[in-house]
Design a protein around this motif. Structure first.
Motif, PDB file in Angstrom:
ATOM      1  N   ASN A 291     -52.220 -13.813  25.095  1.00 24.82           N
ATOM      2  CA  ASN A 291     -50.890 -13.222  25.291  1.00 24.82           C
ATOM      3  C   ASN A 291     -50.981 -11.910  26.047  1.00 24.82           C
ATOM      4  OD1 ASN A 291     -49.541 -15.278  24.090  1.00 24.82           O
ATOM      5  ND2 ASN A 291     -49.364 -14.294  22.092  1.00 24.82           N
ATOM      6  N   VAL A 294     -51.718 -12.579  29.724  1.00 22.37           N
ATOM      7  CA  VAL A 294     -50.509 -13.049  30.419  1.00 22.37           C
ATOM      8  C   VAL A 294     -49.585 -11.869  30.674  1.00 22.37           C
ATOM      9  CG1 VAL A 294     -48.437 -14.475  30.191  1.00 22.37           C
ATOM     10  CG2 VAL A 294     -50.642 -15.385  29.510  1.00 22.37           C
ATOM     11  N   ARG A 295     -49.438 -11.013  29.654  1.00 18.10           N
ATOM     12  CA  ARG A 295     -48.554  -9.857  29.777  1.00 18.10           C
ATOM     13  C   ARG A 295     -49.077  -8.901  30.853  1.00 18.10           C
ATOM     14  NH1 ARG A 295     -43.978  -7.425  27.618  1.00 18.10           N
ATOM     15  NH2 ARG A 295     -44.169  -5.207  27.209  1.00 18.10           N
ATOM     16  N   ALA A 298     -48.332 -10.243  34.167  1.00 15.02           N
ATOM     17  CA  ALA A 298     -46.911 -10.117  34.500  1.00 15.02           C
ATOM     18  C   ALA A 298     -46.589  -8.678  34.903  1.00 15.02           C
ATOM     19  CB  ALA A 298     -46.060 -10.535  33.310  1.00 15.02           C
ATOM     20  N   LYS A 303     -42.986  -7.664  38.490  1.00 12.72           N
ATOM     21  CA  LYS A 303     -41.674  -8.314  38.399  1.00 12.72           C
ATOM     22  C   LYS A 303     -40.696  -7.549  37.497  1.00 12.72           C
ATOM     23  CE  LYS A 303     -42.736 -11.777  34.848  1.00 12.72           C
ATOM     24  NZ  LYS A 303     -42.831 -13.199  34.610  1.00 12.72           N
ATOM     25  N   HIS A 304     -41.214  -6.575  36.727  1.00 16.49           N
ATOM     26  CA  HIS A 304     -40.312  -5.793  35.876  1.00 16.49           C
ATOM     27  C   HIS A 304     -39.532  -4.749  36.669  1.00 16.49           C
ATOM     28  CE1 HIS A 304     -43.252  -7.359  32.963  1.00 16.49           C
ATOM     29  NE2 HIS A 304     -42.257  -7.328  32.120  1.00 16.49           N
ATOM     30  N   LEU A 320     -40.358   6.275  18.500  1.00 14.36           N
ATOM     31  CA  LEU A 320     -41.705   5.730  18.278  1.00 14.36           C
ATOM     32  C   LEU A 320     -42.524   6.660  17.393  1.00 14.36           C
ATOM     33  CD1 LEU A 320     -42.509   4.350  21.816  1.00 14.36           C
ATOM     34  CD2 LEU A 320     -42.114   3.047  19.741  1.00 14.36           C
ATOM     35  N   ASP A 350     -39.066  -1.100  27.535  1.00 13.48           N
ATOM     36  CA  ASP A 350     -39.995  -1.908  26.738  1.00 13.48           C
ATOM     37  C   ASP A 350     -41.444  -1.613  27.144  1.00 13.48           C
ATOM     38  OD1 ASP A 350     -40.463  -4.082  24.853  1.00 13.48           O
ATOM     39  OD2 ASP A 350     -41.118  -5.220  26.595  1.00 13.48           O
ATOM     40  N   GLY A 353     -42.492   1.847  26.130  1.00 16.84           N
ATOM     41  CA  GLY A 353     -42.695   1.807  24.680  1.00 16.84           C
ATOM     42  C   GLY A 353     -44.086   1.263  24.367  1.00 16.84           C
ATOM     43  N   GLN A 354     -44.469   0.212  25.072  1.00  8.48           N
ATOM     44  CA  GLN A 354     -45.798  -0.352  24.823  1.00  8.48           C
ATOM     45  C   GLN A 354     -46.899   0.617  25.245  1.00  8.48           C
ATOM     46  OE1 GLN A 354     -46.761  -4.151  26.623  1.00  8.48           O
ATOM     47  NE2 GLN A 354     -48.422  -4.429  25.169  1.00  8.48           N
ATOM     48  N   CYS A 357     -47.249   3.039  22.432  1.00  7.66           N
ATOM     49  CA  CYS A 357     -47.860   2.364  21.273  1.00  7.66           C
ATOM     50  C   CYS A 357     -49.354   2.144  21.493  1.00  7.66           C
ATOM     51  CB  CYS A 357     -47.205   1.015  21.027  1.00  7.66           C
ATOM     52  SG  CYS A 357     -45.582   1.164  20.327  1.00  7.66           S
TER      53      CYS A 357
END
Lengths: 460, 227
Positions: A291, A294-295, A298, A303-304, A320, A350, A353-354, A357
């Protein structure tokens, strides 16, 4: 060797250059001839006005004397032409339309200065300048003057020059161009031979050219740079493959062990359940690695970016921080937060935020109990400065350059949990936000500085 | 629960059907989008499980067509694509939830229950009540057996979400999505820490625990001692 292609190129470009130079030379010659004619025309006009003056001051006799026409001769056509050829000039004096003396000739003359080409028999063609001067009492003088000898010679010289240039320069030019092309093609051929060798050992061999041609030197330098970059990417790929293999092999072999144990403990439901739990956890780790990959892919694809919005970064970080405060408390770390309010930035909430984190998780994982972990947000004129740091053992200098690489782990045994993708994701998020990410040197622990462009103009 | 499962992979379909059968759910299985759309329009289902990658058609387009033809049945999409952007596209197409393969059956079932029982929360629902627990959504006050419980913002949000889905399994991923809005999974025990703090305040001083841990799956809020 000059190839057919190069020969054709040399012929074409040599021919074009030759024609262009020929045209240029011809134009230059014509210009010089025209200039000479202008000079002679000017002198001729002066001469005519001299004659008019002489007539006024000394009378007609004096003029005839000047032209040695005291005998009042009349030259028939052939004599007139011979005189013109020998002396370079010719005169005819008319009263009304009757020739008094001078040349009885077909040659014309008009009141304005005029050039004409006439044939002088054996002498060949000659350029003549002619004019008519009207005097008082119905008298009229026709005067012809041959082109200045010097100028005529110059004319001939230019023609010769053109002729010889046209004859000799074409083969010379073609040869010179072919030679230059052959030299360049030799250097390029050497380069392509070297590239064949580079293909066999791309990590060690680089191109080297012995030429003064700056284009080819630049090409060689660019090829080397490209090879360095490909080598680096290739290295990353190798690290990544090894990383994936290692990160998958460990949990997969544990799962395999668990499956074998399940066979052995088929009669003991409690133990069986334990094996299933452990196997599920291991599998979750494998899936988590995929995962994350893949992230990461991406995020790197950018594409974001089309969904970027301006939002309150301070509020996000504050939320946070409040979420992580109990996590740090429970793990006995001191968590210090200092956030300048209302700092806006343009990006993906998002993802940012990651980013925060992942860095907080990193600090949590790599610091000892009682360590200090801090999160600070400051506002600069055009950027927001985010700092997340800890006073733990930090990252060894030799590993600092590689911590953001995929699957890179300072802990080679991979004894700790995690997959070495957390900081790669941090770097990818910074790149799509055009944020500067840096791991500070000479710190007691690991301190990350991130400068995010704010683009406050957009938020207004 | 009456469920329509649209899944072309026989293994996954069998896995889901077997799991749902254990929970006494009635399942109709379709392996292609065309037949699924006919069934969805003809029968009333509680939930539709839609695989994203189907032969001849993207499940996303099928969902769009269903929504355009006024089928309002809650839809959960299953997909191998895990990225946020894909998730957003899925939800925009009209799906109500999005689950990435591979998943634990408990996770799927928890989400199915949440969807099937979902009642649109009315704006005037000021107070949520489960047993002796009351939560006032205006004053943000929480009372258990008449005693006020002070909660931090995240603890309050977790409890509010749990009270909207009482007696249902709520997984860690559901809380990350609903309370934090995260589409990624932080490594640490972020959710566990907050739930554990919530429990200390909500359950410790009282006679029985309202928040139950379902091992390996998640949490469940119950209003009664034997629930």
């Amino acid at each position: 060797m000059v190839s057919h292609y190069h020969l054709k190129r040399a012929l074409l470009s040599g021919g074009a250059l030759w024609a262009a130079m020929l045209l240029l030379l011809w134009l230059l010659g014509q210009l010089l001839v025209w200039q000479d004619k202008q000079t002679q025309q000017h002198e001729f006009s002066e001469f005519l006005s001299d004659i008019e003056n002489m007539l006024e001051e000394h009378g007609f006799e004096q003029v005839l004397q000047e032209f040695e026409l005291e005998d009042e001769v009349i030259w028939p056509e052939h004599e007139a032409r011979a005189h013109l050829a020998d002396e370079g000039w010719l005169i005819a004096v008319f009263e009304q339309d009757k020739l008094l003396f001078g040349a009885e000739t077909q040659l014309t003359a008009s009141p304005t200065l005029q050039w004409q080409t006439v044939s002088l028999g054996e002498e060949g063609d000659a350029e003549l300048l002619s004019a008519t001067v009207n005097l008082s009492d119905g008298l009229r003088i026709h005067y012809w003057q041959k082109q200045d000898e010097l100028h005529a010679h110059k004319n001939a010289f230019y023609a010769q020059l053109m002729y010889w240039f046209a004859l000799l320069s074409l083969p010379l030019m073609v040869a010179a161009i072919a030679c230059v092309q052959a030299k360049r093609s030799r250097a390029l051929q050497a380069l392509s031979e070297q590239l064949v060798q580079v293909a066999h050992s791309p990590d060690s061999k680089r191109t080297k050219v012995a030429t003064s041609n700056s284009d080819i030197i630049t090409l060689s330098v660019s090829i080397n740079r490209m090879l360095d970059e490909i080598s680096r990417l290739h290295g990353n790929l190798k690290t990544m493959s090894v990383g994936i293999a290692h990160d998958l092999k460990t949990p997969l072999s544990r799962i395999s062990n668990r499956l074998q144990s399940m066979y052995q403990d088929l009669d003991d439901p409690t133990r069986l359940e334990g094996h299933i739990d452990k196997a599920s956890n291991e599998l979750a780790q494998v899936i988590n690695t995929f995962n994350n990959l893949v992230r990461l892919n991406a995020i790197e694809s950018g594409k974001h970016i089309q969904g970027f919005k301006t939002f309150d970064l301070s509020a996000l970080i504050d939320e946070l921080a409040q979420s992580y405060l109990p996590v740090f408390e429970d793990s006995e770390r001191h968590f210090e937060v200092s956030i300048v309010p209302a700092v806006h930035c343009h990006g993906d909430k998002d993802l940012l935020g990651q980013l925060i984190c992942n860095l907080l998780e990193n600090a949590l994982e790599h610091s000892q109990p009682n360590a200090h972990v801090w999160l600070r947000l400051q506002s600069h004129t055009l950027s927001a400065l985010l700092q997340i740091g800890d006073d733990g053992p930090g990252i060894p200098v030799k590993d600092q350059a590689k911590v953001f690489d995929k699957f890179y782990r300072a802990d080679i045994s991979r004894g700790r949990p995690g997959n070495g993708l957390g900081l790669s994701i941090v770097r990818a998020i910074c790149e799509v936000h055009q944020a500067q990410l840096c791991l500070l040197d000479n710190q007691p622990g690991a301190v990350f500085n991130i400068e995010i462009p704010t683009r406050q103009a957009l938020s207004n | 629960m009456h469920i329509l499962l649209v899944e072309d992979d026989p293994d996954t379909a069998e896995f889901i059907c077997a799991g749902l059968a254990q929970h006494n759910a009635q399942v109709q299985h379709c392996d292609n989008a065309e037949r699924a759309m006919l069934s969805a329009s003809a029968h009333a289902f509680d939930v539709i499980i839609f695989d994203r990658l189907l032969p001849n058609m993207d499940g996303l387009d099928a969902v769009r067509i269903l929504r355009a033809s006024n089928v309002t049945t809650p839809i959960i999409m299953l997909t191998a694509l895990s990225d946020t952007a894909d998730r957003v596209t899925g939800l925009e197409a009209g799906a109500d939830d999005y689950l990435v393969k591979p998943f634990a059956f408990a996770e799927l079932y928890a989400r199915l229950k949440a969807l099937a029982r979902r009642q649109p929360l009315r704006a005037d629902t000021l107070e949520l009540v489960i047993g002796e627990l009351r939560l006032n959504r205006t004053s943000r006050k929480v009372l258990r057996a008449g005693r006020e419980i002070e909660l931090m913002p995240k603890e309050y949000q977790i409890l509010e979400y749990m009270m909207q889905h009482p007696e249902q399994l709520i997984t860690k991923t559901m809380l990350l999505e609903q309370v934090w809005g995260f589409s990624f999974d932080p490594k640490t025990s972020l959710v566990q820490t907050h739930v554990s703090r919530l429990r200390n305040k909500l359950d410790k001083p009282f006679t029985f625990d309202m928040i139950k841990t379902i091992r390996g799956s998640g949490y469940l809020l119950t209003g009664s001692t034997d629930g």
